[in-house]
Design a protein around this motif. Structure first.
Motif, PDB file in Angstrom:
ATOM      1  N   GLN A  23       0.843  -1.205   0.000  1.00 24.26           N
ATOM      2  CA  GLN A  23       0.000   0.000   0.000  1.00 24.26           C
ATOM      3  C   GLN A  23       0.879   1.256   0.000  1.00 24.26           C
ATOM      4  OE1 GLN A  23      -3.066   0.653  -0.629  1.00 24.26           O
ATOM      5  NE2 GLN A  23      -2.711   2.838  -0.202  1.00 24.26           N
ATOM      6  N   ALA A  24       1.970   1.209   0.763  1.00 25.38           N
ATOM      7  CA  ALA A  24       2.904   2.349   0.787  1.00 25.38           C
ATOM      8  C   ALA A  24       3.470   2.588  -0.614  1.00 25.38           C
ATOM      9  CB  ALA A  24       4.027   2.083   1.794  1.00 25.38           C
ATOM     10  N   LEU A  25       3.845   1.510  -1.301  1.00 28.64           N
ATOM     11  CA  LEU A  25       4.376   1.644  -2.672  1.00 28.64           C
ATOM     12  C   LEU A  25       3.327   2.260  -3.595  1.00 28.64           C
ATOM     13  CD1 LEU A  25       6.274  -1.750  -3.132  1.00 28.64           C
ATOM     14  CD2 LEU A  25       7.297   0.535  -3.180  1.00 28.64           C
ATOM     15  N   LEU A  30       8.552   4.980  -0.596  1.00 24.98           N
ATOM     16  CA  LEU A  30       9.706   4.136  -0.932  1.00 24.98           C
ATOM     17  C   LEU A  30       9.858   3.005   0.077  1.00 24.98           C
ATOM     18  CD1 LEU A  30      12.441   6.756  -1.967  1.00 24.98           C
ATOM     19  CD2 LEU A  30      10.619   5.728  -3.335  1.00 24.98           C
ATOM     20  N   VAL A  31      10.040   1.804  -0.440  1.00 24.73           N
ATOM     21  CA  VAL A  31      10.163   0.615   0.405  1.00 24.73           C
ATOM     22  C   VAL A  31      11.390  -0.188  -0.049  1.00 24.73           C
ATOM     23  CG1 VAL A  31       9.082  -1.563   1.105  1.00 24.73           C
ATOM     24  CG2 VAL A  31       7.639   0.456   0.679  1.00 24.73           C
ATOM     25  N   ALA A  32      12.363  -0.352   0.844  1.00 21.34           N
ATOM     26  CA  ALA A  32      13.503  -1.225   0.517  1.00 21.34           C
ATOM     27  C   ALA A  32      13.131  -2.657   0.884  1.00 21.34           C
ATOM     28  CB  ALA A  32      14.745  -0.782   1.265  1.00 21.34           C
ATOM     29  N   PHE A  33      13.548  -3.609   0.073  1.00 19.57           N
ATOM     30  CA  PHE A  33      13.154  -5.011   0.293  1.00 19.57           C
ATOM     31  C   PHE A  33      14.243  -5.965  -0.189  1.00 19.57           C
ATOM     32  CE2 PHE A  33      12.094  -5.997  -4.158  1.00 19.57           C
ATOM     33  CZ  PHE A  33      11.930  -4.724  -4.689  1.00 19.57           C
ATOM     34  N   PRO A  34      14.287  -7.162   0.415  1.00 22.82           N
ATOM     35  CA  PRO A  34      15.310  -8.119  -0.009  1.00 22.82           C
ATOM     36  C   PRO A  34      14.949  -8.767  -1.334  1.00 22.82           C
ATOM     37  CG  PRO A  34      13.917  -9.093   1.684  1.00 22.82           C
ATOM     38  CD  PRO A  34      13.449  -7.679   1.518  1.00 22.82           C
ATOM     39  N   GLU A 169      10.552   5.500   3.663  1.00 24.00           N
ATOM     40  CA  GLU A 169       9.489   5.165   4.603  1.00 24.00           C
ATOM     41  C   GLU A 169       9.677   3.799   5.260  1.00 24.00           C
ATOM     42  OE1 GLU A 169       8.958   6.736   1.743  1.00 24.00           O
ATOM     43  OE2 GLU A 169       7.785   8.519   2.249  1.00 24.00           O
ATOM     44  N   TYR A 170      10.043   2.773   4.469  1.00 19.39           N
ATOM     45  CA  TYR A 170      10.079   1.409   5.013  1.00 19.39           C
ATOM     46  C   TYR A 170      11.303   0.616   4.543  1.00 19.39           C
ATOM     47  CZ  TYR A 170       5.158   1.908   6.315  1.00 19.39           C
ATOM     48  OH  TYR A 170       3.989   2.327   6.881  1.00 19.39           O
ATOM     49  N   VAL A 171      11.762  -0.258   5.430  1.00 17.43           N
ATOM     50  CA  VAL A 171      12.680  -1.329   5.034  1.00 17.43           C
ATOM     51  C   VAL A 171      12.045  -2.636   5.469  1.00 17.43           C
ATOM     52  CG1 VAL A 171      14.959  -2.376   5.266  1.00 17.43           C
ATOM     53  CG2 VAL A 171      14.709   0.100   5.502  1.00 17.43           C
ATOM     54  N   ILE A 172      11.906  -3.566   4.537  1.00 17.26           N
ATOM     55  CA  ILE A 172      11.478  -4.910   4.932  1.00 17.26           C
ATOM     56  C   ILE A 172      12.743  -5.710   5.212  1.00 17.26           C
ATOM     57  CG2 ILE A 172      10.199  -6.977   4.282  1.00 17.26           C
ATOM     58  CD1 ILE A 172       8.609  -5.349   2.328  1.00 17.26           C
ATOM     59  N   ASP A 173      12.897  -6.141   6.467  1.00 13.33           N
ATOM     60  CA  ASP A 173      14.070  -6.940   6.835  1.00 13.33           C
ATOM     61  C   ASP A 173      13.723  -8.418   6.696  1.00 13.33           C
ATOM     62  OD1 ASP A 173      16.187  -8.248   7.931  1.00 13.33           O
ATOM     63  OD2 ASP A 173      16.271  -7.076   9.786  1.00 13.33           O
ATOM     64  N   GLY A 174      14.230  -9.022   5.646  1.00 12.86           N
ATOM     65  CA  GLY A 174      13.983 -10.447   5.429  1.00 12.86           C
ATOM     66  C   GLY A 174      15.286 -11.226   5.471  1.00 12.86           C
ATOM     67  N   GLY A 175      16.231 -10.737   6.279  1.00  7.65           N
ATOM     68  CA  GLY A 175      17.520 -11.425   6.382  1.00  7.65           C
ATOM     69  C   GLY A 175      18.429 -11.071   5.220  1.00  7.65           C
ATOM     70  N   PRO A 176      19.626 -11.675   5.195  1.00 10.42           N
ATOM     71  CA  PRO A 176      20.600 -11.336   4.157  1.00 10.42           C
ATOM     72  C   PRO A 176      20.131 -11.745   2.759  1.00 10.42           C
ATOM     73  CG  PRO A 176      21.464 -13.047   5.623  1.00 10.42           C
ATOM     74  CD  PRO A 176      20.134 -12.652   6.165  1.00 10.42           C
ATOM     75  N   ALA A 177      20.549 -10.988   1.746  1.00  9.03           N
ATOM     76  CA  ALA A 177      20.277 -11.361   0.355  1.00  9.03           C
ATOM     77  C   ALA A 177      20.943 -12.711   0.099  1.00  9.03           C
ATOM     78  CB  ALA A 177      20.826 -10.305  -0.593  1.00  9.03           C
ATOM     79  N   ILE A 178      20.372 -13.489  -0.800  1.00  8.03           N
ATOM     80  CA  ILE A 178      20.794 -14.880  -0.945  1.00  8.03           C
ATOM     81  C   ILE A 178      22.072 -15.029  -1.779  1.00  8.03           C
ATOM     82  CG2 ILE A 178      20.060 -17.136  -1.845  1.00  8.03           C
ATOM     83  CD1 ILE A 178      17.120 -15.989  -1.206  1.00  8.03           C
TER      84      ILE A 178
END
Ligand code: AMP
Ligand code: MG
Length: 350
Positions: A23-25, A30-34, A169-178
């Motif tokens: 919804q933010a997007l 702006l949303v950072a994501f893995p 606005e947001y960072v989704i923390d989903g652990g380290p990039a693979i």
């Protein structure tokens, strides 16, 4: 602005948190994501103001176009036109995955997204969080790497926060990039497909579908030659410390490295070593800060920790970092490319 961190399980991301970020997007945030490559800084690709903010917060030159991310290959027609059988073959073999294709763009896309070019770079990421987010957003997502321009790419949520906290606005923390390296970029608009950026999908694998693909350096780093891909020009992936890349036979490199270490130390500089465990094991006598990239034969380990290593040595406050080339085979090609572009000096010893 406060940057909110949304922690999710990378295998099974919380649907409510993904819906919030989506919804933010959609509303221009702006949303950072893995992703499986590195963390992306996402914005609605159809919203020119949101895309403008990507350039602003990254300090990215307006001449460097952004890669668009789709949830599914069948959405390709929303952003690109006129793709042929070889594009279809690549898509069905490598998507979702770390391959970006440059194609003729759909004319209605905002022009800042493609830096005014009539082509667009596009990929379908595989990471579950990226998939869920783009799906839920329902729009194509423009997403360059989630770092300040010229800096090493972000492969962990904490890297994103180091560079962009208070700006997004947001960072989704989903652990380290693979995988830890950006996607491989290929230009499919030229008569022969051209490699624009070596990346996490090795050329050797691409050649199973595109046997004619050349493996030459797209543009010599640091050269003034017109780069085929705008983002290849200029400083990139650079730590704050001076990065020195050594190339040549192992024994010669390690001899040079010992001498250089003592010389720098005598002049009062703090030295970091960014090397494989095999090399570090032969340099135990040096009182240096170290970052271990894993066993030399395991290129995937070096890839996944490369940017983290540059950032960690920086945070220790070293003045310079000595590192060694990974050659040009398999993932070594992309790793060496990043080191060459991030280096202040590339020194060849024999
Ligand atoms: P990043 O900032 O890490 O997402 O890198 C994006 C890369 O894709 C840069 O090297 C860009 O120059 C390249 N790129 C994006 N769009 C295009 C395009 N239309 N033509 C050529 N290269 C592109
Ligand atoms: Mg980048």
């Amino acid at each position: 602005m406060e940057t909110h961190v949304l922690r999710v399980d990378p295998g099974e991301p919380d649907r409510r948190l993904i819906a919030l970020a989506a919804q933010a997007l959609r509303s221009g945030q702006l949303v950072a994501f893995p992703t499986e490559t590195v963390y992306g800084l996402g914005a609605n690709a159809l919203d020119p103001e949101a895309i403008e903010r990507i350039f602003e917060v990254k300090g990215r030159p307006a001449t460097n176009p952004v890669i668009v991310h789709l949830a599914q290959a069948k959405q390709l027609g929303q952003v690109a036109v006129g793709f042929d059988a070889s594009v279809q073959a690549l898509v069905s073999r490598f998507w979702p995955g770390p391959l970006t294709l440059v194609l003729p763009k759909q004319p209605q896309l905002p022009s800042n997204l493609t830096a005014g070019l009539d082509t667009i770079a596009v990929r379908v990421p595989e990471h579950r969080v990226a998939q869920a987010l783009i799906h839920a957003a329902g729009v194509p997502i423009g997403a360059p790497s989630a770092n300040r321009s010229t800096r090493p790419s972000a492969t962990k949520a904490e890297h994103v926060l180091d560079d962009l906290a208070g700006r997004i606005e947001y960072v989704i923390d989903g652990g380290p990039a693979i995988l830890g390296l950006e996607s491989t970029v290929i230009d499919m608009t030229t008569p022969k497909p051209r490699l624009l950026r070596p990346g996490a999908l090795p050329l050797e694998r691409l050649r199973s579908v595109l046997p004619q693909l050349q493996g030459t350096w797209p543009a010599a780093p640091g050269s003034e030659d017109a780069a085929p891909s705008p983002g290849l020009q200029g400083k990139h992936y650079a730590p704050q410390a001076k990065l020195i890349l050594l190339e040549g036979p192992r024994h010669a490199v390690l001899n040079y490295l010992r001498e250089r270490f003592h010389q720098e130390q005598a002049e009062g500089r703090r030295v970091g070593l960014l090397l494989c465990s095999d090399d570090l094991a032969d340099l135990t006598e040096l009182a240096a800060d170290r970052f271990d990239l894993g066993q030399r034969g395991k290129l995937g380990m070096a890839a996944v920790s490369l940017f983290d290593g540059l950032r960690q040595l920086d945070s220790l406050g070293v003045d310079l970092i000595l590192t060694r080339s990974f050659g040009e085979n398999d993932l070594g090609f992309a790793i060496t490319d990043r080191l060459r572009r991030g280096a202040s000096d590339v020194i060849r010893v024999e």
